[in-house]
Design a protein around this motif. Structure first.
Motif, mmCIF file in Angstrom:
data_model
loop_
_atom_site.group_PDB
_atom_site.id
_atom_site.type_symbol
_atom_site.label_atom_id
_atom_site.label_comp_id
_atom_site.label_asym_id
_atom_site.label_seq_id
_atom_site.Cartn_x
_atom_site.Cartn_y
_atom_site.Cartn_z
ATOM 1 N N GLU A 195 0.807 -1.212 0.000
ATOM 2 C CA GLU A 195 0.000 0.000 0.000
ATOM 3 C C GLU A 195 0.843 1.266 0.000
ATOM 4 O O GLU A 195 0.369 2.316 -0.443
ATOM 5 N N LYS A 196 2.099 1.181 0.460
ATOM 6 C CA LYS A 196 2.886 2.409 0.591
ATOM 7 C C LYS A 196 4.232 2.360 -0.119
ATOM 8 O O LYS A 196 4.780 3.419 -0.466
ATOM 9 N N ASN A 197 4.782 1.200 -0.314
ATOM 10 C CA ASN A 197 6.104 1.094 -0.919
ATOM 11 C C ASN A 197 5.987 1.185 -2.438
ATOM 12 O O ASN A 197 5.470 0.281 -3.097
ATOM 13 N N LYS A 198 6.463 2.278 -3.014
ATOM 14 C CA LYS A 198 6.303 2.540 -4.453
ATOM 15 C C LYS A 198 7.046 1.506 -5.298
ATOM 16 O O LYS A 198 6.554 1.095 -6.358
ATOM 17 N N GLU A 199 8.216 1.087 -4.845
ATOM 18 C CA GLU A 199 8.969 0.098 -5.630
ATOM 19 C C GLU A 199 8.226 -1.233 -5.651
ATOM 20 O O GLU A 199 8.149 -1.900 -6.685
ATOM 21 N N ALA A 200 7.674 -1.594 -4.515
ATOM 22 C CA ALA A 200 6.900 -2.825 -4.456
ATOM 23 C C ALA A 200 5.696 -2.744 -5.382
ATOM 24 O O ALA A 200 5.349 -3.716 -6.072
ATOM 25 N N GLN A 201 5.053 -1.589 -5.422
ATOM 26 C CA GLN A 201 3.903 -1.409 -6.314
ATOM 27 C C GLN A 201 4.307 -1.548 -7.775
ATOM 28 O O GLN A 201 3.604 -2.167 -8.579
ATOM 29 N N SER A 202 5.459 -0.988 -8.118
ATOM 30 C CA SER A 202 5.934 -1.098 -9.504
ATOM 31 C C SER A 202 6.235 -2.542 -9.872
ATOM 32 O O SER A 202 5.954 -2.996 -10.994
ATOM 33 N N VAL A 203 6.784 -3.288 -8.917
ATOM 34 C CA VAL A 203 7.097 -4.697 -9.165
ATOM 35 C C VAL A 203 5.813 -5.488 -9.400
ATOM 36 O O VAL A 203 5.723 -6.317 -10.320
ATOM 37 N N VAL A 204 4.800 -5.217 -8.583
ATOM 38 C CA VAL A 204 3.528 -5.924 -8.738
ATOM 39 C C VAL A 204 2.880 -5.551 -10.062
ATOM 40 O O VAL A 204 2.355 -6.418 -10.786
ATOM 41 N N GLU A 205 2.889 -4.284 -10.396
ATOM 42 C CA GLU A 205 2.254 -3.848 -11.649
ATOM 43 C C GLU A 205 2.945 -4.487 -12.848
ATOM 44 O O GLU A 205 2.288 -4.890 -13.814
ATOM 45 N N ALA A 206 4.271 -4.624 -12.779
ATOM 46 C CA ALA A 206 4.995 -5.301 -13.863
ATOM 47 C C ALA A 206 4.596 -6.770 -13.954
ATOM 48 O O ALA A 206 4.586 -7.364 -15.044
ATOM 49 N N ALA A 207 4.232 -7.366 -12.799
ATOM 50 C CA ALA A 207 3.846 -8.777 -12.787
ATOM 51 C C ALA A 207 2.494 -9.008 -13.448
ATOM 52 O O ALA A 207 2.146 -10.157 -13.749
ATOM 53 N N PHE A 208 1.721 -7.943 -13.685
ATOM 54 C CA PHE A 208 0.456 -8.098 -14.414
ATOM 55 C C PHE A 208 0.686 -8.651 -15.821
ATOM 56 O O PHE A 208 -0.239 -9.207 -16.425
ATOM 57 N N SER A 209 1.901 -8.514 -16.330
ATOM 58 C CA SER A 209 2.199 -9.021 -17.685
ATOM 59 C C SER A 209 3.186 -10.186 -17.648
ATOM 60 O O SER A 209 3.808 -10.509 -18.662
ATOM 61 N N HIS A 210 3.337 -10.813 -16.500
ATOM 62 C CA HIS A 210 4.267 -11.944 -16.376
ATOM 63 C C HIS A 210 3.818 -13.080 -17.296
ATOM 64 O O HIS A 210 2.615 -13.343 -17.440
ATOM 65 N N PRO A 211 4.739 -13.785 -17.936
ATOM 66 C CA PRO A 211 4.335 -14.887 -18.838
ATOM 67 C C PRO A 211 3.669 -16.053 -18.119
ATOM 68 O O PRO A 211 2.951 -16.827 -18.752
ATOM 69 N N ALA A 212 3.878 -16.206 -16.827
ATOM 70 C CA ALA A 212 3.229 -17.288 -16.069
ATOM 71 C C ALA A 212 1.856 -16.816 -15.607
ATOM 72 O O ALA A 212 1.741 -15.839 -14.865
ATOM 73 N N SER A 213 0.814 -17.504 -16.031
ATOM 74 C CA SER A 213 -0.544 -17.077 -15.689
ATOM 75 C C SER A 213 -0.767 -17.089 -14.180
ATOM 76 O O SER A 213 -1.481 -16.233 -13.645
ATOM 77 N N ALA A 214 -0.176 -18.048 -13.471
ATOM 78 C CA ALA A 214 -0.348 -18.099 -12.015
ATOM 79 C C ALA A 214 0.245 -16.872 -11.339
ATOM 80 O O ALA A 214 -0.252 -16.415 -10.303
ATOM 81 N N VAL A 215 1.309 -16.322 -11.918
ATOM 82 C CA VAL A 215 1.909 -15.108 -11.359
ATOM 83 C C VAL A 215 1.020 -13.909 -11.652
ATOM 84 O O VAL A 215 0.830 -13.048 -10.788
ATOM 85 N N ARG A 216 0.440 -13.840 -12.851
ATOM 86 C CA ARG A 216 -0.492 -12.741 -13.153
ATOM 87 C C ARG A 216 -1.692 -12.783 -12.199
ATOM 88 O O ARG A 216 -2.131 -11.770 -11.672
ATOM 89 N N LYS A 217 -2.213 -13.974 -11.991
ATOM 90 C CA LYS A 217 -3.334 -14.144 -11.067
ATOM 91 C C LYS A 217 -2.939 -13.702 -9.657
ATOM 92 O O LYS A 217 -3.691 -12.977 -8.975
ATOM 93 N N ALA A 218 -1.758 -14.114 -9.202
ATOM 94 C CA ALA A 218 -1.302 -13.731 -7.874
ATOM 95 C C ALA A 218 -1.113 -12.228 -7.770
ATOM 96 O O ALA A 218 -1.448 -11.614 -6.740
ATOM 97 N N ALA A 219 -0.589 -11.615 -8.817
ATOM 98 C CA ALA A 219 -0.381 -10.165 -8.794
ATOM 99 C C ALA A 219 -1.696 -9.431 -8.584
ATOM 100 O O ALA A 219 -1.765 -8.433 -7.848
ATOM 101 N N ILE A 220 -2.757 -9.905 -9.214
ATOM 102 C CA ILE A 220 -4.083 -9.301 -9.010
ATOM 103 C C ILE A 220 -4.560 -9.536 -7.586
ATOM 104 O O ILE A 220 -5.044 -8.623 -6.909
ATOM 105 N N GLN A 221 -4.406 -10.764 -7.109
ATOM 106 C CA GLN A 221 -4.958 -11.119 -5.801
ATOM 107 C C GLN A 221 -4.225 -10.445 -4.645
ATOM 108 O O GLN A 221 -4.839 -10.157 -3.609
ATOM 109 N N VAL A 222 -2.929 -10.185 -4.785
ATOM 110 C CA VAL A 222 -2.197 -9.530 -3.696
ATOM 111 C C VAL A 222 -2.419 -8.029 -3.684
ATOM 112 O O VAL A 222 -2.138 -7.362 -2.685
ATOM 113 N N SER A 223 -2.922 -7.480 -4.780
ATOM 114 C CA SER A 223 -2.995 -6.021 -4.930
ATOM 115 C C SER A 223 -4.049 -5.409 -4.017
ATOM 116 O O SER A 223 -5.175 -5.914 -3.929
#
Length: 989
Positions: free
Chosen positions: A706-734
């Motif tokens: 919620e507050k760490n900008k670098e962490a947010q950027s890492v998660v947002e980049a994971a929205f396009s990860h080639p592994a579908s399970a990682v994309r799903k996790a990126a949405i669910q952790v957000s």
């Protein structure tokens, strides 16, 4: 032996193979069942000593044919039975190998003649009488040696023969049309002798060495053995076996071996197992179960033990009692340096603070779990990938406060934070629930005791709390078959006969020691009444799943063997907790009428039986014979770098353990290492990147998103990860924040190619504020065939649309100008299920009045003049009202209230139609769509029927009474109930 069958009722190999397996297992012969001709390949065949075929596959591919013929020629056994002589008709070479082909048949009861008693296969065979098809053959090979013949007019028809084929041997018999032959001891002995003759000399020698000390089961006449099946003769009491003897009667799949890790007296009545970060086995031992309930003090005779193998020989040699004086604990999981234990009415926290492996902290953290029935309380506590504790609950229910909030619910799945802050009841299940499983990509499953051994949780209850107008399905029965494959005929059950009536567990195979076909693709469901661990093959079906029968991982003909939990251990192998008890069934309490004797009900709502054992218990491991075993691992919560490295381990146990320890530490000094894992865009051969997935959830657990900008950027980049399970996790952790909204929309995750990612993206917007763009996108999704055809995607769109109702309705009306709607609304107990093909129209129908659109009025229904209320009697499998009278032609309303702890329905049947409807209900029990049909047969004899009604629910039938006077039966058609649960509606003029 590999047994190739087919999926047909005619020559029902699914039904008959277990009959043969039950007979042969006591002889040391193990059958593996398949219906897939593609299993006729060299790699698979070479694992077996021979092949049995009993099937009507019409054709065989060239590759399958070559593999099978080469396999037999190389020196293996081939046992074609009955219709196998009409199988693979496109292959002349196959027909030649069998030795002949079926031509025609009549039917008769007959005895064949042994014409060559000197042959090894015939020396222990005696002629026997059976009803069967009277096969006549043609294309008979010249090189067969006929052993048995059947009189056919004035000639003798070859009936059983042998031949050599290369270095291999073939044994054929024409016996085997249906159960009248398959249950005949003479037939099973004939097949056994044929197998022993046909296998190679080396295999026979190995078998003789193994079989010489196979225990012979001994029985005694004893009272108090339930006979719900009304067997004649009634079941007898089997004497228990030592672990070494019992092991001889337990079968595991080809390529695996069975190892004993612990047994009595070190462990008694094990009900739950788990491992700590050092890889040590912890076990709950409960001798108080099921009826020694100490509600006042909660002090009992049960224990949590730590079992260690200190010398590396694969067996426990050190036992430490971590906690004692417990009373019917059912499960536990590790948390905050200790364990959380489910022990109704409490959840308790136990912790060792001085390092002596003995709990010196004991705190009640939740109070209010029902104690009415000890096999229907909370169980299956386990740590989830999402940093929460998951568990299941049976019909004993919960009523009380949890973390400061009032809660009341019954059977289902729930989760809560390790910090004891948030508790969420996720979904209601259909009946008593004792199974839970989580896949490597964070999908949630369960199992219930009665005829629903696999359930998928697609959408949590809380998600649709604000949506209206339809009956939502948050979880769904997905099991694709009815029968379990027991290898003993002496299964004792109260209902769902031959199926799953005590299903326990749903743990997935989440390591890499086993062959690839197991990896994150199968779950293990125990059925203690059948003495087995079932392999549930779980396959993707859009955003959801379906289950298929994968046979057994573990099955025994020792009637005491009672697996209650099977799960992957730190070594990557599956461990099995064997309750080892002759009496497993809990309730309903036997009566003379229903089970052969009158029993008393105990304090745990289980019937009192002196045969319940309190002195035995085993822990088994199922290990691949030739696989490289995992290196022993031990994690230290103070070594953060090692914990982060373990997030990439190939065993989910170690990944979740490391993740838990990292989150518990609260250490933020190594975030860069976690970011590096998430940013790794590689995928393995399963399309996964487990390190990235667990690093995301570790970041979520550390509370930095919620507050760490670098962490947010890492998660947002994971929205396009080639592994579908990682994309799903990126949405669910957000967190629910604007940057996440933008990332999901800009990444077009609402249209992700993977349905599970798409579902996660849609569900994210069920808890966000309305926007024009989201409402329009949801309407566009409602027009997608992919969404319309998918239960989970269509429901998710409907729920998200409720947050964007004005925008969604506006988009619909733009496409459908001038559309008029009926303003009538269904009662809450009669809400329709969502019709995906009509998703948008159903939504607008239910929400258009919220955007000030004028609606049309509907006509009211004719009121019923006679209202009848029928309730269930708890634990009796009976209606409280079994006779009522109505006048011919009058309007009647029957209100059915289910006060029991399991599902029931009420079906009104035409005069004289009870047996036919009952037979139809029995057939539906084995139909994968039976539950969807509420086990109500589609036939004219069914006049009116409720759907299957969950406990504490009710339904209403409104109908015009038949015009013809007479007695009209009503019954419950849930599997196994209709013969007991009946009543009569009398129609008079």
């Amino acid at each position: 032996m590999l047994f190739l069958g087919h999926h047909q009722e005619h020559h029902n190999s699914r039904k008959y193979q277990p009959i043969l397996a039950s007979a042969l297992t006591k002889e040391g012969i193990n059958l593996t069942y398949t219906e897939d001709p593609d299993d006729l390949n060299a790699d698979n065949l070479n694992q077996y000593d021979g092949v049995i075929i009993y099937a009507n596959h019409d054709s065989i591919s060239q590759a399958q044919e070559k593999s099978l013929l080469d396999y037999v020629k190389a020196g293996h056994a081939f046992i074609p039975i009955h219709c196998a002589s009409y199988c693979f008709r496109n292959s002349d070479d196959y027909v030649d190998m069998v030795g002949g082909q079926f031509l025609s048949h009549e039917t008769d009861t007959f005895v064949t003649t042994i014409v060559d008693k000197s042959h090894p296969t015939m020396q222990s065979v005696e002629p026997f009488s059976t009803w069967d098809e009277t096969y006549v053959h043609h294309k008979i090979a010249e090189d067969i040696k006929v052993l048995m013949t059947r009189a056919e007019g004035d000639k003798e028809e070859p009936w059983t023969w042998v031949k050599e084929y290369g270095k291999g041997k073939v044994f054929y018999t024409a016996y085997g049309h249906d159960e009248r032959t398959w249950t005949n001891p003479g037939f099973s002995n004939l097949i056994k002798e044929g197998i022993v003759w046909a296998v190679s000399d080396q295999v026979k020698s190995n078998w003789e060495a193994f079989a010489k000390d196979i225990p012979v089961l001994s029985y005694e006449e004893k009272p108090n053995i339930p006979n719900y099946e009304k067997r004649d003769p009634a079941p007898k009491y089997q004497l228990p076996l030592s672990p070494e003897q019992s092991e001889k009667l337990i079968q595991v799949p080809v390529g695996f071996k069975l190892e004993l890790f612990a047994s009595e007296p070190d462990i008694i009545n094990p009900i739950a197992i788990n491992w700590d970060e050092r890889g040590r086995l912890w076990v709950i031992e409960t001798v108080d179960y099921p009826n020694t309930v100490r509600e006042d003090s909660g002090v009992g005779d049960d224990k949590v033990k730590i079992l260690e193998d200190t010398d590396g020989d694969g067996k426990a040699d050190k036992v430490t009692v971590f906690a004692d004086k417990l009373n019917i604990p059912t499960s536990f999981t590790f948390s905050n340096g200790g364990i959380i234990v489910s022990q109704a009415p409490h959840f308790i926290f136990l912790k060792d603070t001085d390092g002596d492996d003995k709990a010196d902290v004991r705190e009640v953290i939740i109070d209010g779990w029902g104690t009415y029935d000890t096999h229907a309380g909370p169980s299956n506590l386990q740590n989830g990938i999402d940093n929460k504790v998951y568990g299941v609950l049976g019909y004993s229910g919960f009523k009380g406060q949890i973390f400061g909030k009032d809660q009341e619910f019954r059977q289902g799945i729930y989760r809560f934070d390790h910090g004891l802050n948030n508790f969420e009841y996720l979904t209601r299940t259909s009946n008593n629930t004792w199974g839970l499983g989580i896949t490597e990509d964070n999908s949630i499953f369960g199992s219930t005791a009665n005829n629903t051994h696999s359930v998928f949780l697609g959408i949590p209850n809380q998600t649709w709390k604000e949506a209206e107008g339809i009956r939502f399905e948050g979880s769904k029965k997905i099991d694709g078959h009815y029968d379990m494959q027991a290898i003993t005929p002496n299964v004792r059950q109260v209902d769902v006969f031959g199926g799953f009536t005590a299903a326990a567990g749903h743990q997935f195979y989440t390591a890499r020691n086993y062959p690839e076909k197991y990896w994150n693709k199968v779950a293990f469901v125990c059925e203690p009444t059948g003495g087995l661990v079932h392999i549930a093959k779980i396959e993707h079906d859009g955003a959801g799943y379906v289950e298929e029968d994968g046979g057994n991982l573990f099955a025994s003909s020792d009637e005491w063997v009672s697996p209650v939990e099977a799960k992957v251990g730190p070594d990557g192998n599956v461990w099995v907790a064997d309750w080892y008890n002759f009496i497993v069934q809990h309730n309903p309490t036997p009566s003379k009428e229903r089970a052969g004797f009158d029993a008393e009900n105990g304090d745990g709502n289980a019937y009192v039986n002196p045969l319940r054992d309190k002195s035995n218990g085993r822990i088994w491991r199922i290990v691949p014979k030739n696989a490289k075993q995992s290196k022993a691992l031990s994690l230290d919560r103070n070594k953060t770098k090692d914990l982060i490295s373990a997030l990439k381990n190939d065993n989910l146990f170690w990944r979740i353990t490391a993740q838990r320890l990292l989150v518990e530490s609260g250490d933020l000094e190594n975030l860069d290492d976690l970011f590096e894992l998430v940013n790794d865009k590689s995928v393995d051969d399963q399309g996964m990147n487990v390190g990235a997935l667990h690093a995301l959830w570790t970041l979520e657990g550390l509370g930095v998103l919620e507050k760490n900008k670098e962490a947010q950027s890492v998660v947002e980049a994971a929205f396009s990860h080639p592994a579908s399970a990682v994309r799903k996790a990126a949405i669910q952790v957000s967190p629910k924040m604007k940057w996440v909204d933008n990332g999901i929309l800009s990444g077009d995750l609402l249209n992700d190619k993977d349905p599970e990612v798409q579902l996660a993206a849609i569900l994210y917007f069920t808890d966000r504020y309305a926007t024009d763009s989201v409402g329009e996108k949801l309407y566009a999704l409602s027009q997608s065939q992919k969404v319309q055809d998918d239960l989970w995607l269509s429901q998710a769109v409907y729920i998200a649309a409720a947050k964007n109702s004005e925008e969604f309705v506006a988009a619909y009306l733009k496409d459908n100008p001038g559309k008029k709607f009926d303003s009538s609304k269904a009662d809450d107990d009669e809400l329709p299920k969502l019709d995906g093909s009509n998703l948008a129209e159903m939504f607008v129908q239910n929400y258009i009045d919220k955007v000030d659109i004028k609606v049309m009025e509907s006509d009211s229904e004719e009121e019923a003049g006679n209202k009848i209320v029928i309730r269930t009697i708890k634990n009796e499998m009976k209606y409280d009202l079994t006779k009522f009278t109505v006048k011919a032609g009058e309007m009647v309303e029957v209100v059915f209230e289910n006060n029991d702890f399991m599902q029931h329905n009420l079906v009104i049947v035409d005069k004289g139609g009870l047996e036919k409807v009952g037979a139809g209900a029995d057939k539906l029990a084995a139909d994968p769509q039976g539950a969807e049909k509420s086990y109500v047969p589609d036939m004219k004899e069914v006049l009116h029927a409720t759907k299957i009604i969950d406990p504490s629910q009710k339904a209403s039938l409104k109908f015009k009474a038949p015009s013809e006077p007479g007695i009209y039966p009503f019954v419950c058609t849930f599997p196994g109930h209709w013969r007991i649960m009946q009543g009569e509606m009398t129609v008079v003029k």
